[in-house]
Design an enzyme around this catalytic site. Sequence first.
Site, short mmCIF file in Angstrom:
data_model
loop_
_atom_site.label_atom_id
_atom_site.label_comp_id
_atom_site.label_asym_id
_atom_site.label_seq_id
_atom_site.Cartn_x
_atom_site.Cartn_y
_atom_site.Cartn_z
CG ASP B 93 41.35 30.54 86.26
OD1 ASP B 93 40.89 29.52 86.81
OD2 ASP B 93 42.57 30.76 86.18
CB SER B 94 37.85 29.20 90.07
OG SER B 94 39.16 28.66 90.25
CG ASP B 147 42.82 24.97 90.56
OD1 ASP B 147 42.38 26.15 90.66
OD2 ASP B 147 43.78 24.68 89.83
CD GLN B 189 46.74 22.18 90.11
OE1 GLN B 189 47.97 22.13 89.99
NE2 GLN B 189 46.01 23.18 89.59
N GLY B 216 48.42 23.93 86.92
CA GLY B 216 49.70 23.77 87.62
C GLY B 216 50.88 23.60 86.70
CG ASP B 266 44.57 30.58 79.85
OD1 ASP B 266 44.60 29.38 80.19
OD2 ASP B 266 45.07 31.49 80.53
CB CYS B 304 51.29 39.40 59.46
SG CYS B 304 49.87 39.69 60.53
CB CYS B 306 47.07 41.64 61.64
SG CYS B 306 48.53 42.62 62.03
CB CYS B 309 50.87 43.62 59.30
SG CYS B 309 51.96 42.97 60.61
CG HIS B 335 51.43 41.46 64.82
ND1 HIS B 335 51.42 41.19 63.47
CD2 HIS B 335 52.39 40.65 65.36
CE1 HIS B 335 52.35 40.28 63.20
NE2 HIS B 335 52.95 39.94 64.32
#
Lengths: 385, 385
Positions: B93-94, B147, B189, B216, B266, B304, B306, B309, B335
């Site tokens: 990310d900028s 941005d 945006q 945004g 993300d 789960c 994982c 777990c 997890h």
Amino acid sequence: MASAIRFDIRATDGGARFASLVTPHAEVTTPAFMPVGTRAAVKAMAPDELRSMGYRLILANAYHLAVRPGARIVREMGGLAQFMGFDGAVLTDSGGFQAMSLAKINSIGTDGIKFRSHLDGSALMLTPEAAIEIQQDLGADIMMALDECTPYPADYERAQSSLELTAQWAERSIMARRSEGQALFGILQGSIYPDLRRRSAMQITSLGFDGFAVGGLSVGEPKQAMRDMAALSAMMLPADKPRYLMGVGTPQDLLAAIAMGYDLFDCVLPTRNARNGSAFTSEGRISIKRAAYIRDGQPLDPRCDCRPCRQFSRAYLRHLYLSGEILAARALTEHNLFFYARLMREAQAAIASRTYKAFASYLLNLLGEPNKPANLTNKNNKNAV
Amino acid sequence: MASAIRFDIRATDGGARFASLVTPHAEVTTPAFMPVGTRAAVKAMAPDELRSMGYRLILANAYHLAVRPGARIVREMGGLAQFMGFDGAVLTDSGGFQAMSLAKINSIGTDGIKFRSHLDGSALMLTPEAAIEIQQDLGADIMMALDECTPYPADYERAQSSLELTAQWAERSIMARRSEGQALFGILQGSIYPDLRRRSAMQITSLGFDGFAVGGLSVGEPKQAMRDMAALSAMMLPADKPRYLMGVGTPQDLLAAIAMGYDLFDCVLPTRNARNGSAFTSEGRISIKRAAYIRDGQPLDPRCDCRPCRQFSRAYLRHLYLSGEILAARALTEHNLFFYARLMREAQAAIASRTYKAFASYLLNLLGEPNKPANLTNKNNKNAV
């Protein structure tokens, strides 16, 4: 009562012993270092990582676990090893050390140690009997008798009365024991006074313990006094039972103590130093903060093949440390514990091949002398556990 | 300039797309969630753990890394993936988001964003050109154009001028780009104004970007406004390039956004929530602090598999969390990231088999509705990154 542990010496080399210690949960080869997992976790590590580094025995703390989550809870969850998901054995320290390190919140009487919980101030009376009951609930493979860890400095009278109290508590601990499936070790005190150390050894070894620990060292005394007392005490201990030197220490200290005939060790150094950015390497300690590492693409220790050394450069670890990333604590802790595990494995092999003296000299030469006195714990250290 | 990435759609189901995104360092199947590794580390995780959970693409932050350790250092160390020891790709990310989240220490002009370092107060001028140069030094697989992330609330005029600035900066970013081996995404945006969202989409998609991000959102606006704007923007984006919905969000949001045709996501939720003791489970979020878990021997999520777990009970995790143990943050983070990774894998499979709608309904029913507005980041949140 039949002992819950079996201790078979496979080889000796001078005073050093290579042995097998079989506990209810694991077979441990000694000399062995126990990572410190005060609150049922070795800080920053997962139990399976400890296991894959070769650790089969770790240390936890009865006082801390009695305060939280409570020993009965741990019992209901199947005991410490099961509670932690650790495929191995656990030795629990009784709380005597905390009576010293958390001195502001406790008082010691003949009956036991009165704690104020470091969490909520509630009262907890730790008698020798209560310490045993807690450790039985915790399901420790090896329990420690409650002792008074004599602080340093202590004048002769203070050290003597402390030792007598520890001896009384040792007898009461033996009497209080109920569980056949758990071993119980007694603890020697005596501060830096040779005759008191001898006296304590005679008192404690006359009782039916499964093993013996030497306590009250690495609490601020000069390094040489620590080594002298450790050597003297080791000579007084029976040859056929495990010997545990508590709270020691640096790799150099361990090499010396193994030569004296000690089998078990614990210390916060590898884990605490890691969180402070300090790594043990084959060429001595390094601080990852150093500006010299900004562009250093090498691993922490080029001779190490621990997982962090296979993955991360000093430059990246320095960045992580300065950024306060948890991964820095993880990586340095894993590296340091790997270093200690390898040290023990190599010591075992050297004893088995009767080359321990040469091995220790070689390593001491590589590592150099540690530049700090034996002062891992004192009242000014707010990290004391 | 030839694109540094290849994007092949393998299957669609309604608006949802199952695709392969090949970057210089990895092949990523989408829809994909990118764990947030702001400072070149996903908090509490090791890169090989991310990899073994199936993550091939993570997010890092250009502004933070420019401040420390410095983009040139990362370049000298071989770029971000190499620096981190991550066998995968990195999107950076900028810094536009930080211009909003760290608003106290910056000012925005036509030329760019003037930061005061959050570390030492030194000045850093982030122009669109500088943001590209930094990201080129960082060696990101995918760079983001600088941005202005319009804060919420913003009145129409403010949102419009912000959008125009972002459009100018987008053109300058395209011009500034030098490296053939790195992709560059533009960011839309327009706040919560449909006509501004459309206008921004037209402006940004007219430029030669390799992919498009919608920014945004998830900055404090009502959940419905977020979803409306996301849906509207997605429809304006070209079908043959990756679509990235920035900063979103809950599992429920992701399921909705995938149906809209988004490919990349993300969010700090799985990692930050973990450190606050909150776990995503197949039956909704749970807080590990709850007294109900004191004696609970079940794993966090019985459905789960994982690593945490398979190893730890709720009772143990609760104890670790209350004790402040790093292992609590590790286990819950692992997890939660496993939960997100599985969600994406299952979404991909559902799209490929053209059962996405049924899959999403089924899961939404299991998970329930999240009880919080889309407000992951605002100026009052001192954890904002």
